[in-house]
Write an enzyme that holds these catalytic residues in place. Structure first.
Site, PDB file in Angstrom:
ATOM      1  N   ASP A  94       0.859  -1.191   0.000  1.00 52.45           N
ATOM      2  CA  ASP A  94       0.000   0.000   0.000  1.00 52.45           C
ATOM      3  C   ASP A  94       0.894   1.240   0.000  1.00 52.45           C
ATOM      4  OD1 ASP A  94      -2.165   1.876   0.549  1.00 52.45           O
ATOM      5  OD2 ASP A  94      -3.347   0.109   1.002  1.00 52.45           O
ATOM      6  N   HIS A 134       2.215   1.970  -3.225  1.00 53.46           N
ATOM      7  CA  HIS A 134       1.336   2.956  -3.861  1.00 53.46           C
ATOM      8  C   HIS A 134       1.911   4.371  -3.827  1.00 53.46           C
ATOM      9  CE1 HIS A 134      -2.418   0.156  -3.336  1.00 53.46           C
ATOM     10  NE2 HIS A 134      -1.434  -0.398  -3.997  1.00 53.46           N
TER      11      HIS A 134
END
Ligand code: NAG
Length: 393
Positions: free
Chosen positions: A219, A242
Protein backbone atom coordinates in the site's frame (compact mmCIF):
# COMPACT_ATOMS: atom_id res chain seq x y z
CA UNK A 1 51.56 28.14 41.18
CA UNK A 2 52.46 27.88 37.55
CA UNK A 3 49.91 28.91 35.00
CA UNK A 4 49.87 25.60 33.10
CA UNK A 5 49.29 23.67 36.28
CA UNK A 6 46.33 25.87 37.12
CA UNK A 7 44.82 25.20 33.70
CA UNK A 8 45.15 21.45 34.15
CA UNK A 9 43.59 21.68 37.62
CA UNK A 10 40.70 23.72 36.24
CA UNK A 11 40.05 21.23 33.43
CA UNK A 12 40.09 18.41 35.98
CA UNK A 13 37.54 20.19 38.17
CA UNK A 14 35.26 20.78 35.19
CA UNK A 15 35.34 17.08 34.29
CA UNK A 16 34.57 16.00 37.88
CA UNK A 17 31.76 18.51 38.15
CA UNK A 18 30.23 17.39 34.88
CA UNK A 19 30.30 13.76 35.88
CA UNK A 20 28.65 14.32 39.26
CA UNK A 21 26.03 16.85 38.18
CA UNK A 22 25.22 16.18 34.53
CA UNK A 23 26.15 12.62 33.65
CA UNK A 24 23.76 10.83 35.92
CA UNK A 25 24.41 7.15 35.19
CA UNK A 26 21.55 5.53 33.35
CA UNK A 27 19.82 2.31 34.35
CA UNK A 28 19.58 -0.72 32.07
CA UNK A 29 16.80 -3.28 32.22
CA UNK A 30 17.33 -6.50 30.32
CA UNK A 31 14.02 -8.08 29.30
CA UNK A 32 15.48 -11.53 30.00
CA UNK A 33 15.85 -10.68 33.70
CA UNK A 34 12.08 -10.08 33.67
CA UNK A 35 11.45 -13.54 32.21
CA UNK A 36 11.47 -12.91 28.45
CA UNK A 37 12.56 -15.99 26.47
CA UNK A 38 14.40 -15.68 23.15
CA UNK A 39 12.91 -18.93 21.83
CA UNK A 40 10.18 -17.43 19.60
CA UNK A 41 7.52 -19.55 21.34
CA UNK A 42 7.18 -18.42 24.96
CA UNK A 43 4.81 -15.48 25.41
CA UNK A 44 7.11 -12.67 26.59
CA UNK A 45 4.48 -9.94 26.73
CA UNK A 46 4.38 -9.75 30.56
CA UNK A 47 8.17 -9.63 30.78
CA UNK A 48 8.37 -6.72 28.31
CA UNK A 49 5.63 -4.83 30.15
CA UNK A 50 7.40 -5.40 33.49
CA UNK A 51 10.67 -4.14 32.01
CA UNK A 52 8.79 -1.09 30.70
CA UNK A 53 7.23 -0.54 34.15
CA UNK A 54 10.66 -0.62 35.80
CA UNK A 55 12.31 1.62 33.18
CA UNK A 56 9.45 4.10 33.06
CA UNK A 57 9.18 4.21 36.86
CA UNK A 58 12.90 4.79 37.38
CA UNK A 59 14.07 8.33 38.21
CA UNK A 60 17.14 7.78 36.04
CA UNK A 61 17.19 7.78 32.24
CA UNK A 62 16.67 4.14 31.36
CA UNK A 63 17.46 1.62 28.68
CA UNK A 64 15.46 -1.52 28.03
CA UNK A 65 17.74 -4.02 26.41
CA UNK A 66 16.47 -6.82 24.19
CA UNK A 67 19.29 -9.33 23.51
CA UNK A 68 19.47 -11.32 20.25
CA UNK A 69 16.78 -13.97 19.71
CA UNK A 70 13.09 -14.12 18.84
CA UNK A 71 10.54 -12.90 21.37
CA UNK A 72 6.87 -13.73 20.96
CA UNK A 73 4.69 -10.80 21.99
CA UNK A 74 0.93 -10.37 21.99
CA UNK A 75 -0.48 -6.85 21.88
CA UNK A 76 1.40 -4.56 24.29
CA UNK A 77 0.69 -0.99 25.42
CA UNK A 78 3.62 1.03 26.71
CA UNK A 79 2.13 4.06 28.42
CA UNK A 80 3.60 7.17 30.07
CA UNK A 81 4.19 9.62 31.44
CA UNK A 82 7.43 8.21 32.79
CA UNK A 83 9.26 9.48 35.88
CA UNK A 84 12.52 10.14 34.03
CA UNK A 85 13.84 12.15 31.11
CA UNK A 86 13.72 9.28 28.64
CA UNK A 87 13.53 5.58 27.90
CA UNK A 88 15.55 3.86 25.18
CA UNK A 89 14.57 0.50 23.74
CA UNK A 90 17.76 -1.07 22.43
CA UNK A 91 16.73 -4.10 20.40
CA UNK A 92 19.27 -6.62 19.14
CA UNK A 93 16.58 -9.27 18.64
CA UNK A 94 13.35 -9.84 16.73
CA UNK A 95 9.90 -9.23 18.19
CA UNK A 96 7.39 -11.67 16.74
CA UNK A 97 3.60 -11.28 16.63
CA UNK A 98 1.37 -14.33 17.14
CA UNK A 99 1.09 -16.40 13.95
CA UNK A 100 -2.68 -16.77 14.51
CA UNK A 101 -4.11 -13.46 13.27
CA UNK A 102 -7.20 -13.76 15.45
CA UNK A 103 -5.08 -13.19 18.60
CA UNK A 104 -4.38 -9.48 17.91
CA UNK A 105 -6.20 -8.92 14.60
CA UNK A 106 -9.18 -7.15 16.16
CA UNK A 107 -7.22 -5.12 18.72
CA UNK A 108 -5.99 -2.45 16.33
CA UNK A 109 -2.37 -2.31 17.40
CA UNK A 110 0.41 -4.71 18.22
CA UNK A 111 3.04 -2.47 19.90
CA UNK A 112 1.42 0.75 21.08
CA UNK A 113 3.24 3.63 22.79
CA UNK A 114 0.92 6.21 24.28
CA UNK A 115 1.44 9.46 26.26
CA UNK A 116 5.22 9.04 26.27
CA UNK A 117 8.02 11.59 25.84
CA UNK A 118 11.65 11.13 24.88
CA UNK A 119 11.32 7.52 23.86
CA UNK A 120 13.98 6.17 21.57
CA UNK A 121 13.73 2.88 19.71
CA UNK A 122 17.03 1.63 18.36
CA UNK A 123 17.42 -1.34 16.08
CA UNK A 124 15.57 -4.61 16.02
CA UNK A 125 13.20 -6.40 13.71
CA UNK A 126 9.43 -6.27 14.23
CA UNK A 127 7.85 -9.27 12.53
CA UNK A 128 4.07 -8.88 12.24
CA UNK A 129 3.63 -12.36 10.68
CA UNK A 130 0.88 -10.91 8.50
CA UNK A 131 1.02 -13.23 5.49
CA UNK A 132 -1.84 -15.50 6.63
CA UNK A 133 -4.09 -12.50 7.21
CA UNK A 134 -3.29 -11.08 3.74
CA UNK A 135 -4.23 -14.46 2.23
CA UNK A 136 -7.49 -14.42 4.17
CA UNK A 137 -8.30 -10.87 2.98
CA UNK A 138 -7.39 -11.61 -0.63
CA UNK A 139 -9.56 -14.72 -0.59
CA UNK A 140 -12.48 -12.57 0.60
CA UNK A 141 -12.97 -14.76 3.66
CA UNK A 142 -14.12 -13.60 7.08
CA UNK A 143 -11.03 -12.14 8.76
CA UNK A 144 -10.17 -9.42 11.28
CA UNK A 145 -8.97 -6.04 9.99
CA UNK A 146 -5.49 -6.60 11.41
CA UNK A 147 -3.17 -4.78 13.81
CA UNK A 148 -0.77 -1.91 13.15
CA UNK A 149 2.73 -3.09 14.05
CA UNK A 150 4.07 0.01 15.83
CA UNK A 151 1.96 2.98 16.86
CA UNK A 152 2.83 6.16 18.74
CA UNK A 153 -0.16 8.15 20.00
CA UNK A 154 -0.19 11.49 21.79
CA UNK A 155 3.56 11.46 22.35
CA UNK A 156 6.48 13.87 22.00
CA UNK A 157 10.18 13.74 21.16
CA UNK A 158 10.33 10.27 19.72
CA UNK A 159 13.23 8.69 17.84
CA UNK A 160 12.97 5.50 15.80
CA UNK A 161 16.33 4.45 14.39
CA UNK A 162 17.51 1.41 12.48
CA UNK A 163 14.24 -0.44 13.01
CA UNK A 164 12.99 -3.02 10.49
CA UNK A 165 9.31 -3.82 10.23
CA UNK A 166 8.39 -6.86 8.17
CA UNK A 167 5.06 -8.38 7.15
CA UNK A 168 2.77 -6.23 9.26
CA UNK A 169 -0.86 -7.37 9.40
CA UNK A 170 -1.98 -3.82 8.61
CA UNK A 171 -0.05 -0.50 8.70
CA UNK A 172 3.59 -0.88 9.71
CA UNK A 173 4.20 2.37 11.63
CA UNK A 174 1.58 4.96 12.64
CA UNK A 175 2.32 8.37 14.17
CA UNK A 176 -0.88 9.92 15.51
CA UNK A 177 -1.21 13.03 17.68
CA UNK A 178 2.54 13.44 18.14
CA UNK A 179 5.05 16.27 18.06
CA UNK A 180 8.72 15.96 17.10
CA UNK A 181 9.25 12.44 15.81
CA UNK A 182 12.49 11.52 14.06
CA UNK A 183 12.71 8.31 12.07
CA UNK A 184 15.84 7.23 10.26
CA UNK A 185 17.23 4.03 8.85
CA UNK A 186 13.77 2.50 8.92
CA UNK A 187 13.31 -0.53 6.72
CA UNK A 188 9.77 -1.64 5.88
CA UNK A 189 9.21 -4.86 3.99
CA UNK A 190 5.98 -6.49 2.87
CA UNK A 191 4.99 -8.00 -0.46
CA UNK A 192 3.68 -5.79 -3.26
CA UNK A 193 0.26 -7.44 -3.10
CA UNK A 194 -0.29 -7.27 0.67
CA UNK A 195 -3.48 -5.31 1.45
CA UNK A 196 -3.45 -2.18 3.69
CA UNK A 197 0.17 -2.54 4.71
CA UNK A 198 1.08 1.18 4.53
CA UNK A 199 4.71 1.77 5.47
CA UNK A 200 4.48 4.91 7.62
CA UNK A 201 1.23 6.74 8.29
CA UNK A 202 1.31 10.21 9.88
CA UNK A 203 -1.73 12.16 11.05
CA UNK A 204 -2.61 14.92 13.54
CA UNK A 205 1.12 15.39 14.10
CA UNK A 206 3.75 18.06 13.63
CA UNK A 207 7.51 18.08 13.09
CA UNK A 208 7.87 14.50 11.92
CA UNK A 209 10.96 13.60 9.87
CA UNK A 210 11.60 10.43 7.90
CA UNK A 211 15.20 10.08 6.69
CA UNK A 212 17.38 7.49 4.96
CA UNK A 213 14.75 4.78 4.83
CA UNK A 214 13.57 2.03 2.51
CA UNK A 215 9.92 1.10 2.21
CA UNK A 216 8.61 -1.83 0.14
CA UNK A 217 4.99 -2.66 0.68
CA UNK A 218 1.56 -3.37 -0.84
CA UNK A 219 0.00 0.00 0.00
CA UNK A 220 1.27 3.57 0.51
CA UNK A 221 4.96 4.00 1.17
CA UNK A 222 4.10 7.00 3.35
CA UNK A 223 0.52 8.16 3.85
CA UNK A 224 -0.17 11.61 5.21
CA UNK A 225 -3.47 12.17 6.95
CA UNK A 226 -5.41 15.22 8.16
CA UNK A 227 -3.77 17.53 10.68
CA UNK A 228 -0.17 16.92 9.57
CA UNK A 229 2.23 19.88 9.54
CA UNK A 230 5.98 20.40 9.19
CA UNK A 231 6.66 16.94 7.79
CA UNK A 232 10.06 16.30 6.23
CA UNK A 233 10.80 13.20 4.12
CA UNK A 234 14.30 12.89 2.67
CA UNK A 235 16.41 10.20 1.06
CA UNK A 236 13.79 7.47 0.94
CA UNK A 237 13.44 4.55 -1.48
CA UNK A 238 9.83 3.54 -2.21
CA UNK A 239 8.64 0.47 -4.05
CA UNK A 240 6.80 -1.66 -4.58
CA UNK A 241 3.71 0.08 -3.21
CA UNK A 242 1.34 2.96 -3.86
CA UNK A 243 3.82 5.83 -3.41
CA UNK A 244 3.77 8.84 -1.08
CA UNK A 245 0.22 9.99 -0.64
CA UNK A 246 -1.27 13.04 1.01
CA UNK A 247 -4.74 11.72 1.77
CA UNK A 248 -7.25 10.51 1.45
CA UNK A 249 -8.47 13.81 2.85
CA UNK A 250 -11.91 15.38 3.08
CA UNK A 251 -13.91 12.34 4.03
CA UNK A 252 -15.33 14.42 6.89
CA UNK A 253 -17.01 17.80 6.76
CA UNK A 254 -14.82 19.19 9.55
CA UNK A 255 -11.22 18.25 9.12
CA UNK A 256 -7.89 19.94 9.90
CA UNK A 257 -5.58 20.60 6.95
CA UNK A 258 -2.14 19.44 5.88
CA UNK A 259 0.63 22.02 5.56
CA UNK A 260 4.36 22.45 5.10
CA UNK A 261 5.35 19.06 3.72
CA UNK A 262 8.75 18.49 2.07
CA UNK A 263 9.50 15.37 0.05
CA UNK A 264 13.10 15.46 -1.11
CA UNK A 265 15.49 13.05 -2.86
CA UNK A 266 13.08 10.16 -3.08
CA UNK A 267 13.16 7.34 -5.64
CA UNK A 268 9.95 5.55 -6.57
CA UNK A 269 10.44 2.20 -8.29
CA UNK A 270 7.52 0.41 -9.93
CA UNK A 271 4.98 2.08 -7.68
CA UNK A 272 1.34 2.76 -8.51
CA UNK A 273 1.80 6.48 -7.74
CA UNK A 274 4.72 8.79 -7.07
CA UNK A 275 3.74 12.14 -5.60
CA UNK A 276 0.00 11.90 -4.98
CA UNK A 277 -2.56 14.15 -3.32
CA UNK A 278 -5.96 12.59 -2.97
CA UNK A 279 -9.26 13.85 -1.59
CA UNK A 280 -12.79 12.59 -1.47
CA UNK A 281 -15.33 14.25 -3.71
CA UNK A 282 -17.27 15.50 -0.70
CA UNK A 283 -17.75 18.82 1.13
CA UNK A 284 -15.01 19.48 3.69
CA UNK A 285 -13.17 22.21 5.58
CA UNK A 286 -9.84 20.51 4.79
CA UNK A 287 -6.89 21.92 2.86
CA UNK A 288 -3.39 21.11 1.60
CA UNK A 289 -0.88 23.94 1.31
CA UNK A 290 2.87 24.51 1.01
CA UNK A 291 4.08 21.18 -0.28
CA UNK A 292 7.47 20.80 -1.99
CA UNK A 293 8.51 17.75 -4.01
CA UNK A 294 12.17 18.11 -4.97
CA UNK A 295 14.80 15.87 -6.65
CA UNK A 296 12.46 12.96 -7.24
CA UNK A 297 13.33 9.98 -9.45
CA UNK A 298 10.52 7.92 -10.97
CA UNK A 299 11.23 4.46 -12.35
CA UNK A 300 8.25 2.99 -14.21
CA UNK A 301 5.69 4.67 -11.98
CA UNK A 302 2.05 4.37 -13.09
CA UNK A 303 0.97 7.87 -11.98
CA UNK A 304 4.17 9.82 -11.26
CA UNK A 305 2.50 13.16 -10.44
CA UNK A 306 -1.16 13.06 -9.52
CA UNK A 307 -3.77 15.15 -7.73
CA UNK A 308 -7.09 13.35 -7.57
CA UNK A 309 -9.94 15.21 -5.90
CA UNK A 310 -12.65 12.83 -7.04
CA UNK A 311 -11.91 9.85 -4.86
CA UNK A 312 -15.15 7.98 -4.36
CA UNK A 313 -14.56 4.30 -3.68
CA UNK A 314 -17.49 2.11 -4.61
CA UNK A 315 -19.23 5.27 -5.90
CA UNK A 316 -21.11 5.58 -2.62
CA UNK A 317 -22.05 8.80 -0.80
CA UNK A 318 -20.13 11.04 -3.17
CA UNK A 319 -21.18 10.84 -6.83
CA UNK A 320 -22.04 14.25 -8.23
CA UNK A 321 -20.49 16.04 -5.25
CA UNK A 322 -17.39 18.19 -5.31
CA UNK A 323 -14.38 18.17 -3.00
CA UNK A 324 -14.19 20.96 -0.42
CA UNK A 325 -10.47 20.38 0.14
CA UNK A 326 -8.51 23.49 -0.92
CA UNK A 327 -5.18 22.69 -2.53
CA UNK A 328 -2.61 25.46 -3.02
CA UNK A 329 1.13 26.16 -3.27
CA UNK A 330 2.27 22.76 -4.44
CA UNK A 331 5.76 22.78 -6.02
CA UNK A 332 7.39 20.09 -8.13
CA UNK A 333 11.11 20.77 -8.69
CA UNK A 334 13.50 18.49 -10.55
CA UNK A 335 11.22 15.51 -11.03
CA UNK A 336 12.57 13.07 -13.63
CA UNK A 337 12.35 9.50 -14.83
CA UNK A 338 9.85 7.21 -16.49
CA UNK A 339 6.10 6.81 -16.37
CA UNK A 340 4.52 3.38 -16.89
CA UNK A 341 1.41 5.01 -18.39
CA UNK A 342 0.90 7.72 -21.01
CA UNK A 343 -0.50 10.31 -18.58
CA UNK A 344 2.55 11.21 -16.51
CA UNK A 345 1.09 14.35 -14.93
CA UNK A 346 -2.52 14.59 -13.82
CA UNK A 347 -4.23 17.40 -11.91
CA UNK A 348 -7.88 16.50 -11.42
CA UNK A 349 -9.01 19.24 -9.04
CA UNK A 350 -12.22 20.41 -7.40
CA UNK A 351 -14.62 22.49 -9.51
CA UNK A 352 -15.62 24.79 -6.66
CA UNK A 353 -12.10 25.02 -5.20
CA UNK A 354 -9.61 24.75 -8.10
CA UNK A 355 -6.00 23.88 -7.25
CA UNK A 356 -4.01 27.10 -7.19
CA UNK A 357 -0.36 28.15 -7.42
CA UNK A 358 0.91 24.79 -8.62
CA UNK A 359 4.52 25.21 -9.67
CA UNK A 360 6.39 22.95 -12.07
CA UNK A 361 10.12 23.52 -12.41
CA UNK A 362 12.24 21.11 -14.48
CA UNK A 363 9.93 18.14 -14.71
CA UNK A 364 10.88 15.49 -17.24
CA UNK A 365 8.87 12.28 -17.33
CA UNK A 366 9.09 9.98 -20.33
CA UNK A 367 6.84 7.14 -21.48
CA UNK A 368 8.89 4.56 -23.33
CA UNK A 369 9.53 5.87 -26.85
CA UNK A 370 6.10 7.50 -27.07
CA UNK A 371 5.21 11.01 -25.92
CA UNK A 372 3.87 11.29 -22.39
CA UNK A 373 0.95 13.64 -21.70
CA UNK A 374 -0.36 15.92 -18.96
CA UNK A 375 -3.98 16.43 -18.03
CA UNK A 376 -5.47 19.35 -16.07
CA UNK A 377 -8.95 20.00 -14.70
CA UNK A 378 -9.51 23.06 -12.54
CA UNK A 379 -5.80 23.55 -11.94
CA UNK A 380 -3.80 26.79 -12.12
CA UNK A 381 -0.14 27.62 -11.75
CA UNK A 382 3.14 28.17 -13.54
CA UNK A 383 5.84 26.15 -15.25
CA UNK A 384 9.54 26.89 -15.78
CA UNK A 385 12.64 25.11 -17.07
CA UNK A 386 12.39 21.90 -19.08
CA UNK A 387 8.84 20.53 -18.89
CA UNK A 388 8.02 17.11 -20.38
CA UNK A 389 5.15 16.43 -20.93
CA UNK A 390 4.23 20.03 -21.85
CA UNK A 391 2.46 21.80 -19.01
CA UNK A 392 -1.36 21.95 -19.06
CA UNK A 393 -1.58 24.54 -16.27
C1 NAG B 1 8.30 23.69 7.83
O1 NAG B 1 8.72 22.45 8.38
C2 NAG B 1 10.10 22.35 8.63
C3 NAG B 1 10.36 20.98 9.19
O2 NAG B 1 9.87 20.01 8.34
C4 NAG B 1 10.55 23.43 9.58
O3 NAG B 1 11.93 23.36 9.74
C5 NAG B 1 10.14 24.78 9.06
O4 NAG B 1 10.45 25.77 10.01
C6 NAG B 1 8.65 24.82 8.76
N1 NAG B 1 8.29 26.08 8.14
C7 NAG B 1 7.31 26.83 8.61
C8 NAG B 1 7.05 28.11 7.85
O5 NAG B 1 6.65 26.55 9.61
Amino acid sequence: MNYNFMLVLLAFLVVVLQYSVVAQPSATFNVQSFGAKPDGRTDSTKAFLSAWGAACGSMRPSTIYVPPGRYLLRDARFTGQCKNKGVTFRIDGTLVAPADYWVIGNIGNWLHFEYVSNVNIQGGILDGQGTALWDCKRAGKRCPSGATTLRFSNSNNIMIRGVSSVNSQMFHIVINGCNNVKMSGVNVQASGNSPNTDGIHVQMSSSVTILNSKISTGDDCVSIGAGTSNLWIENVLCGPGHGISIGSLGKDLHEPGVQNVTVKTVTFTGTQNGARIKSWGRPSSGFVRNVLYQHITMVDVHNPIVIDQNYCPGHKNCPGQDSGVKISDISYEDIHGSSATKVAVQFDCSKNYPCSRIKLDNVKLTYGDQPSTASCDNAGGTASGVIVPASCL
